[in-house]
Scaffold this motif. Structure first.
Motif, PDB file in Angstrom:
ATOM      1  N   ARG A  52      -5.475  57.122   0.922  1.00 53.72           N
ATOM      2  CA  ARG A  52      -6.081  57.883  -0.104  1.00 53.72           C
ATOM      3  C   ARG A  52      -6.969  59.114   0.556  1.00 53.72           C
ATOM      4  NH1 ARG A  52      -8.890  53.468  -3.937  1.00 53.72           N
ATOM      5  NH2 ARG A  52      -9.488  52.879  -1.662  1.00 53.72           N
ATOM      6  N   TRP A  53      -7.416  58.476   1.581  1.00 53.67           N
ATOM      7  CA  TRP A  53      -8.399  59.579   2.412  1.00 53.67           C
ATOM      8  C   TRP A  53      -7.720  60.658   2.991  1.00 53.67           C
ATOM      9  CZ3 TRP A  53      -8.870  59.187   8.413  1.00 53.67           C
ATOM     10  CH2 TRP A  53      -9.932  60.164   8.820  1.00 53.67           C
ATOM     11  N   SER A  54      -8.288  61.728   2.620  1.00 56.14           N
ATOM     12  CA  SER A  54      -7.655  63.089   2.837  1.00 56.14           C
ATOM     13  C   SER A  54      -7.432  63.571   4.309  1.00 56.14           C
ATOM     14  CB  SER A  54      -8.871  64.382   2.257  1.00 56.14           C
ATOM     15  OG  SER A  54      -9.977  64.175   3.032  1.00 56.14           O
ATOM     16  N   ARG A  55      -7.884  62.981   5.233  1.00 53.62           N
ATOM     17  CA  ARG A  55      -7.449  63.271   6.671  1.00 53.62           C
ATOM     18  C   ARG A  55      -6.779  62.206   7.453  1.00 53.62           C
ATOM     19  NH1 ARG A  55     -12.963  65.685   9.472  1.00 53.62           N
ATOM     20  NH2 ARG A  55     -11.254  66.811  10.650  1.00 53.62           N
ATOM     21  N   VAL A  56      -5.823  61.493   6.720  1.00 53.30           N
ATOM     22  CA  VAL A  56      -5.043  60.539   7.351  1.00 53.30           C
ATOM     23  C   VAL A  56      -3.956  61.061   8.299  1.00 53.30           C
ATOM     24  CG1 VAL A  56      -2.975  58.933   6.888  1.00 53.30           C
ATOM     25  CG2 VAL A  56      -5.194  58.726   5.465  1.00 53.30           C
ATOM     26  N   GLU A  57      -3.595  62.345   7.602  1.00 53.03           N
ATOM     27  CA  GLU A  57      -2.617  63.142   8.351  1.00 53.03           C
ATOM     28  C   GLU A  57      -3.027  63.631  10.000  1.00 53.03           C
ATOM     29  OE1 GLU A  57      -3.062  67.702   7.532  1.00 53.03           O
ATOM     30  OE2 GLU A  57      -3.322  66.685   5.657  1.00 53.03           O
ATOM     31  N   GLU A  58      -4.365  63.527  10.166  1.00 48.86           N
ATOM     32  CA  GLU A  58      -4.857  64.161  11.600  1.00 48.86           C
ATOM     33  C   GLU A  58      -4.802  62.987  12.590  1.00 48.86           C
ATOM     34  OE1 GLU A  58      -8.633  66.455  11.450  1.00 48.86           O
ATOM     35  OE2 GLU A  58      -8.358  66.438   9.417  1.00 48.86           O
ATOM     36  N   SER A  59      -4.860  61.618  12.033  1.00 49.71           N
ATOM     37  CA  SER A  59      -5.016  60.649  12.868  1.00 49.71           C
ATOM     38  C   SER A  59      -3.922  60.301  13.534  1.00 49.71           C
ATOM     39  CB  SER A  59      -5.468  59.333  11.752  1.00 49.71           C
ATOM     40  OG  SER A  59      -4.373  58.829  11.297  1.00 49.71           O
ATOM     41  N   LEU A  60      -3.970  59.169  14.339  1.00 48.15           N
ATOM     42  CA  LEU A  60      -2.712  58.526  15.073  1.00 48.15           C
ATOM     43  C   LEU A  60      -2.474  57.153  14.696  1.00 48.15           C
ATOM     44  CD1 LEU A  60      -3.900  59.739  18.721  1.00 48.15           C
ATOM     45  CD2 LEU A  60      -2.022  60.449  17.440  1.00 48.15           C
ATOM     46  N   GLY A  61      -2.936  56.856  13.172  1.00 48.30           N
ATOM     47  CA  GLY A  61      -2.335  55.754  12.576  1.00 48.30           C
ATOM     48  C   GLY A  61      -3.218  54.735  12.541  1.00 48.30           C
ATOM     49  N   GLU A  62      -2.657  53.474  12.014  1.00 49.76           N
ATOM     50  CA  GLU A  62      -3.736  52.393  11.395  1.00 49.76           C
ATOM     51  C   GLU A  62      -4.252  51.406  12.536  1.00 49.76           C
ATOM     52  OE1 GLU A  62      -0.626  49.032   9.901  1.00 49.76           O
ATOM     53  OE2 GLU A  62      -0.790  50.436   8.785  1.00 49.76           O
ATOM     54  N   ASP A  63      -3.339  51.403  13.875  1.00 52.35           N
ATOM     55  CA  ASP A  63      -3.652  50.509  14.817  1.00 52.35           C
ATOM     56  C   ASP A  63      -4.529  50.984  15.908  1.00 52.35           C
ATOM     57  OD1 ASP A  63      -2.794  47.899  15.971  1.00 52.35           O
ATOM     58  OD2 ASP A  63      -1.989  49.237  17.581  1.00 52.35           O
ATOM     59  N   TYR A 118     -14.426  56.465  10.725  1.00 49.38           N
ATOM     60  CA  TYR A 118     -14.423  57.420   9.736  1.00 49.38           C
ATOM     61  C   TYR A 118     -13.159  57.247   8.882  1.00 49.38           C
ATOM     62  CZ  TYR A 118     -14.303  62.423   8.335  1.00 49.38           C
ATOM     63  OH  TYR A 118     -14.315  63.559   7.740  1.00 49.38           O
ATOM     64  N   GLY A 119     -11.975  56.639   9.518  1.00 52.83           N
ATOM     65  CA  GLY A 119     -10.769  56.542   8.974  1.00 52.83           C
ATOM     66  C   GLY A 119     -10.455  55.056   7.764  1.00 52.83           C
ATOM     67  N   MET A 120     -11.652  54.543   7.292  1.00 57.01           N
ATOM     68  CA  MET A 120     -11.551  53.498   6.398  1.00 57.01           C
ATOM     69  C   MET A 120     -12.807  53.658   5.552  1.00 57.01           C
ATOM     70  SD  MET A 120     -12.302  50.168   9.090  1.00 57.01           S
ATOM     71  CE  MET A 120     -10.617  50.715  10.228  1.00 57.01           C
ATOM     72  N   PRO A 121     -12.851  54.776   4.941  1.00 57.44           N
ATOM     73  CA  PRO A 121     -14.168  54.974   3.841  1.00 57.44           C
ATOM     74  C   PRO A 121     -13.820  54.151   2.748  1.00 57.44           C
ATOM     75  CG  PRO A 121     -12.709  56.887   3.819  1.00 57.44           C
ATOM     76  CD  PRO A 121     -12.009  55.958   4.863  1.00 57.44           C
ATOM     77  N   VAL A 122     -15.011  53.704   2.111  1.00 57.88           N
ATOM     78  CA  VAL A 122     -14.984  53.260   0.724  1.00 57.88           C
ATOM     79  C   VAL A 122     -14.452  54.112  -0.279  1.00 57.88           C
ATOM     80  CG1 VAL A 122     -16.449  52.365  -1.326  1.00 57.88           C
ATOM     81  CG2 VAL A 122     -16.992  51.857   1.387  1.00 57.88           C
ATOM     82  N   GLY A 123     -13.470  53.830  -0.954  1.00 61.70           N
ATOM     83  CA  GLY A 123     -13.001  54.485  -2.056  1.00 61.70           C
ATOM     84  C   GLY A 123     -11.846  55.699  -1.541  1.00 61.70           C
ATOM     85  N   GLY A 124     -11.705  55.655  -0.279  1.00 65.96           N
ATOM     86  CA  GLY A 124     -10.782  56.613   0.414  1.00 65.96           C
ATOM     87  C   GLY A 124     -11.704  58.100   0.337  1.00 65.96           C
ATOM     88  N   TYR A 167      -9.608  66.641   0.415  1.00 67.87           N
ATOM     89  CA  TYR A 167      -8.594  66.618  -0.781  1.00 67.87           C
ATOM     90  C   TYR A 167      -8.066  64.986  -0.727  1.00 67.87           C
ATOM     91  CZ  TYR A 167      -7.963  70.891  -3.108  1.00 67.87           C
ATOM     92  OH  TYR A 167      -8.197  72.038  -3.901  1.00 67.87           O
ATOM     93  N   ASP A 168      -8.904  64.031  -1.204  1.00 67.63           N
ATOM     94  CA  ASP A 168      -8.603  62.619  -1.232  1.00 67.63           C
ATOM     95  C   ASP A 168      -7.754  62.360  -2.538  1.00 67.63           C
ATOM     96  OD1 ASP A 168     -10.627  62.161   1.136  1.00 67.63           O
ATOM     97  OD2 ASP A 168     -12.074  62.428  -0.300  1.00 67.63           O
ATOM     98  N   ARG A 169      -7.332  61.325  -2.724  1.00 66.54           N
ATOM     99  CA  ARG A 169      -6.376  60.933  -3.667  1.00 66.54           C
ATOM    100  C   ARG A 169      -6.829  59.716  -4.279  1.00 66.54           C
ATOM    101  NH1 ARG A 169      -1.120  63.300  -4.345  1.00 66.54           N
ATOM    102  NH2 ARG A 169      -1.160  61.674  -6.235  1.00 66.54           N
ATOM    103  N   ALA A 170      -6.646  59.540  -5.674  1.00 66.98           N
ATOM    104  CA  ALA A 170      -6.824  58.179  -6.276  1.00 66.98           C
ATOM    105  C   ALA A 170      -5.550  57.613  -6.415  1.00 66.98           C
ATOM    106  CB  ALA A 170      -7.485  58.484  -7.683  1.00 66.98           C
ATOM    107  N   SER A 171      -4.534  58.197  -6.585  1.00 64.80           N
ATOM    108  CA  SER A 171      -3.141  57.910  -6.662  1.00 64.80           C
ATOM    109  C   SER A 171      -2.429  58.442  -5.363  1.00 64.80           C
ATOM    110  CB  SER A 171      -2.773  58.282  -7.983  1.00 64.80           C
ATOM    111  OG  SER A 171      -1.040  58.208  -7.752  1.00 64.80           O
ATOM    112  N   LEU A 172      -1.226  57.564  -5.098  1.00 66.74           N
ATOM    113  CA  LEU A 172      -0.436  57.801  -4.063  1.00 66.74           C
ATOM    114  C   LEU A 172       0.917  58.373  -4.580  1.00 66.74           C
ATOM    115  CD1 LEU A 172      -1.342  55.125  -1.271  1.00 66.74           C
ATOM    116  CD2 LEU A 172      -2.024  57.639  -1.444  1.00 66.74           C
ATOM    117  N   GLU A 173       0.949  58.457  -5.760  1.00 66.85           N
ATOM    118  CA  GLU A 173       2.374  59.005  -6.387  1.00 66.85           C
ATOM    119  C   GLU A 173       2.380  60.450  -6.069  1.00 66.85           C
ATOM    120  OE1 GLU A 173       4.666  57.514  -7.789  1.00 66.85           O
ATOM    121  OE2 GLU A 173       3.792  55.508  -8.759  1.00 66.85           O
ATOM    122  N   LEU A 174       3.703  60.824  -5.921  1.00 71.41           N
ATOM    123  CA  LEU A 174       4.138  62.504  -5.627  1.00 71.41           C
ATOM    124  C   LEU A 174       3.249  63.016  -6.831  1.00 71.41           C
ATOM    125  CD1 LEU A 174       7.502  62.255  -5.032  1.00 71.41           C
ATOM    126  CD2 LEU A 174       5.843  62.785  -3.132  1.00 71.41           C
TER     127      LEU A 174
END
Length: 770
Positions: free
Chosen positions: A187-198, A227-233, A532-539
């Motif tokens: 849901r976090w708005s900056r996931v795209e900049e990261s190198l993933g979850e691991d 920074y990549g795991m904020p409360v509520g995204g 631009y954080d999201r509450a939903s992950l639907e398109l």
């Protein structure tokens, strides 16, 4: 040059010449002794730079009054985002600078500083370099998440090198990137900049990017940390995590890059366990400097020192915030115009010692000496056009985009034949160039970017008709084009639907003072990107309805997601004939996608993040302990970390584990065991396989991921029918845990070694006792 300026230059030259025959540490010490408190503090100030010039017309650039005033009053050591162009900076293709103009401006800035300040200490320019230099004309590579999906550290070294070279030739000394936040909330708005979850994947790939960048400039790792795991995204919200998990999940990747020579690092906006990272002495001093021996420069993020007062409320005023950050270990403030005045007040009132200031200034000066700024302060303007967006960099952008595409489902419809009678290309992201580029991207000339529609049209034969309609926009609620889209699909042999999101800012977007976008009532396509954080992950919008109507036509349907976060794909997974994600693939994205659709390239991208079935599963990542199903949903993700299909098949066999000598006497970086096995391409196509090695520590005194942890991987090319022996080496630190004092220790016991094609597709196992 005035007589006064000439005297100042001669004075500065005499000081610098006295440093000529000594090493960098001696040069810093000599120069530091000549500096006043104001000059020292100036070196720790890095204000916003995109207003330092006035562009009168092409090749006619003047230093702005604000630049002259800033240098004369702040004596600042550098500027950030001088060459940046985007809606926040209000710089366009016309009002911004191309690469040659940027180099010209840099020389003007440098000359003014050298000729008009007492010591003539050259400026540094720091620029955004996450997936390309954020400047007009620079090559746009896939975003961080797309880069991570390549699982190819050799390739990403080359990407880092290319990005940094394009920035260097315009005058940049520091490149902000890579972004190494471990992203655990889509849901976090900056996931795209990261190198993933691991953390292992992020650490290894981020280190490769950093090392490539540092062939040309100083890399700044972002953002330290959690920074990549904020409360509520929510971007910048608190991170709820204990120090053991913080070290394992959010620090180990940074540690890898730091110990491989990273020149600088940036703090993050969030707080960890109630302590903002920008004032966290334990993180910035005890861990970063003492445990990891980091001797580089620590930048605050834009406005994060002020946020200690205004957002986190741990400081009663800006003066106290300044002192807290400096005493915690921050060297340079990014962005604030009044920081120097507060810092001087803090020194004069005893809140910050002169020694603390001297240590920070020494690190900045050392970076400048090591960067060659004192020896070569100016740029060769004639070299610029040979470098920026040259053919080699375009080919590298294409290769990176190819390797980033992940094939999630294929019932046999792919690869397509090039002589089909008619192909319908539909969707909001099929022919919108900005929607495939991602955040932190400069304005682009249309002929520079290849969309999916353009890529497909370029690949088909003259006999094939390619039809196109948008169908809908990303976020709007109009049905206006649906009927046209359905009619087009019905008369075609196959339908390619390109959906997803967008991080494309426009000039109607509102901004925070940090540059993060503010959500407003204007219906643009933007639903991702910083702020631009999201509450939903639907398109968003009507995209799912459009997909359902096209599925109902009964035509073969290929769904491609252009996205900056893993959106829910349940419906597409169930009903589409083929499903792919291309992330934000950059300027060559359309060519890369088309090559995969028509079988010119065999896809081998792998997911760097888990794809959830429901937003209610968050957080969901592969190393979590196994969980029972929900009442209303399964527990596993829709697609697991490391997953990705190919047009060919691979078989694994014959695992062997060899332990080396006495583990107790080994150092953390010493090899302790080797894993070997065979991999064979048993399918009908040549292609890459991404071989993944996981480890489970069955029992330990302190918690380790109960399921498995990634410890190594390799992307390897196999010809059809080819078999290879693969070898991985594990080091003592790979089998260690953090004790109660946060020291890494090895504990004897039982370990399960796992090799496979994804975190959920383990082909070989071996249990060992060490």
């Amino acid at each position: 040059m005035t007589f006064r300026n000439m005297i100042m230059v001669l004075w500065g030259m005499s000081v610098l010449l006295s440093c000529k025959s000594t090493d960098n540490d001696d040069k810093v010490e000599i120069l530091l002794k000549q500096m006043t408190l104001d000059e020292k503090i100036g070196q720790l100030c890095c204000p916003i730079g995109f207003n330092v010039y006035d562009k009168l017309c092409e090749d006619s650039i003047m230093l702005s009054d604000s630049f002259v005033k800033t240098i004369d009053t702040m004596k600042c050591g550098g500027f950030w985002a001088v060459f940046r162009a985007d809606p926040w900076s209000r710089r366009t293709l016309e009002t911004g600078l191309d690469a040659r103009e940027s180099a010209m401006l840099f020389n003007k800035m440098q000359r003014y500083v050298i000729e008009n300040t007492r010591l003539g200490i050259p400026l540094f320019v720091a620029e955004e370099c996450g997936h390309g230099h954020m400047a007009v004309g620079a090559t746009v590579f896939p975003v961080g998440l797309g880069q991570a999906a390549t699982w190819d550290d050799t390739l990403l070294y080359k990407v880092g090198e290319a990005v940094a070279l394009e920035a260097e030739v315009t005058g940049s000394v520091i490149g902000y990137g890579p972004v190494m936040d471990v992203a655990r909330d889509p849901r976090w708005s900056r996931v795209e900049e990261s190198l993933g979850e691991d953390p292992y994947l992020s650490g290894r790939l981020g280190t490769a990017v950093m090392k490539g960048m540092q062939r040309h400039l100083a890399s700044t790792l972002k953002h330290f940390t959690g920074y990549g795991m904020p409360v509520g995204g929510h971007n910048g919200a608190a991170t709820v995590i204990g120090n053991h998990n913080l070290l394992n999940d959010c620090c180990s990747n940074f540690e890898t890059a730091v110990k491989n020579g990273a020149a600088s690092i940036m703090t993050s906006y969030n707080a960890v366990d109630g302590i903002p990272c920008t004032s966290n002495k334990w993180l910035l001093n005890d861990v970063l400097r003492e445990k990891w021996d980091f001797d580089g420069v620590v930048f605050s993020d834009l406005g994060s020192i002020g946020a200690l007062h205004s957002y986190h409320r741990v400081a009663e005023n800006q003066l106290q915030a300044t002192a807290m950050a400096m005493n915690a270990g921050v060297d340079v403030d990014l962005g604030a115009s009044n920081y120097g005045a507060y810092l001087k007040n803090a020194v004069e009132t005893g809140l910050v010692s002169v020694e603390t200031v001297d240590n920070a200034v020494s690190r900045v000066l050392k970076l400048k000496f090591e960067s060659g700024l004192f020896d070569n302060p100016y740029i060769n303007v004639d070299k610029v056009t040979e470098v920026v967006n040259n053919d080699n960099h375009k080919r590298l952008a294409l290769k990176t985009a190819r390797e980033s595409v992940v094939l999630l489902k294929n019932n046999g419809v792919l690869p397509l034949k090039k002589d089909l009678k008619r192909i319908a290309v539909i969707g909001p992201n099929a022919d919108n160039m900005y929607n495939q580029l991602g955040d932190y991207t400069a304005p682009q000339k249309p002929d520079k970017i290849i969309t999916v529609l353009e890529g497909i049209r370029d690949k088909v034969s003259d006999m094939t008709e390619v039809l196109y309609t948008r169908g809908c926009y990303v976020r709007d609620t109009s049905w206006e084009d649906f009927e046209n889209a359905v009619l087009m699909a019905k008369k075609s042999d196959v339908v390619v639907l390109v959906v997803g999101g967008s991080s494309a800012r426009d000039f109607s977007t509102d901004y925070e003072n940090t540059g993060a976008a503010l959500v407003n009532d204007i219906m643009s396509d933007m639903d991702c990107g910083e702020g631009y954080d999201r509450a939903s992950l639907e398109l968003a919008g009507r995209q799912n309805e459009l997909m359902k109507l096209l599925i109902d036509t009964g035509k073969p349907l290929i769904v491609i997601y252009i996205e900056g976060r893993p959106y829910l794909k349940n419906y597409a997974c169930q009903y589409a004939d083929a499903l792919l994600t291309a992330w934000y693939p950059g300027e060559q994205g359309g060519n890369a996608v088309a090559e995969i659709l028509f079988g010119e390239y065999n896809p081998a991208g792998r997911l760097p993040v888990s794809v959830p079935r429901s937003v209610g599963q968050i957080p969901i990542y592969y190393s979590l302990s196994p969980a029972h199903n929900y009442v209303d949903e399964m527990s596993p993700p829709l697609f697991p970390f490391g997953y990705g299909l190919s047009y060919t098949e691979f078989e694994y066999d014959n695992i062997k584990v060899t332990v080396f000598g006495n583990v107790d006497s080994a150092n953390d970086d010493d090899p302790v065991l080797e894993v070997s096995f065979l991999v064979a391409n048993t399918g009908d196509y040549d292609g890459d396989e991404v071989v993944q090695l996981y480890v489970r520590d069955e029992y330990s005194s302190f918690f380790t991921p109960a399921e498995k942890s990634l410890k190594d991987f390799k992307r390897e090319y196999f010809k059809k029918g080819e078999k290879k022996e693969m070898r991985f080496v594990l080091y003592k630190k790979d089998l260690s845990v953090f004790d109660s004092d946060f020291n890494r220790v090895f504990e004897h016991g039982k370990f399960t070694i796992m090799v496979g094609a994804s975190s959920d597709d383990i082909r070989l196992k071996e249990i060992i006792y060490i």
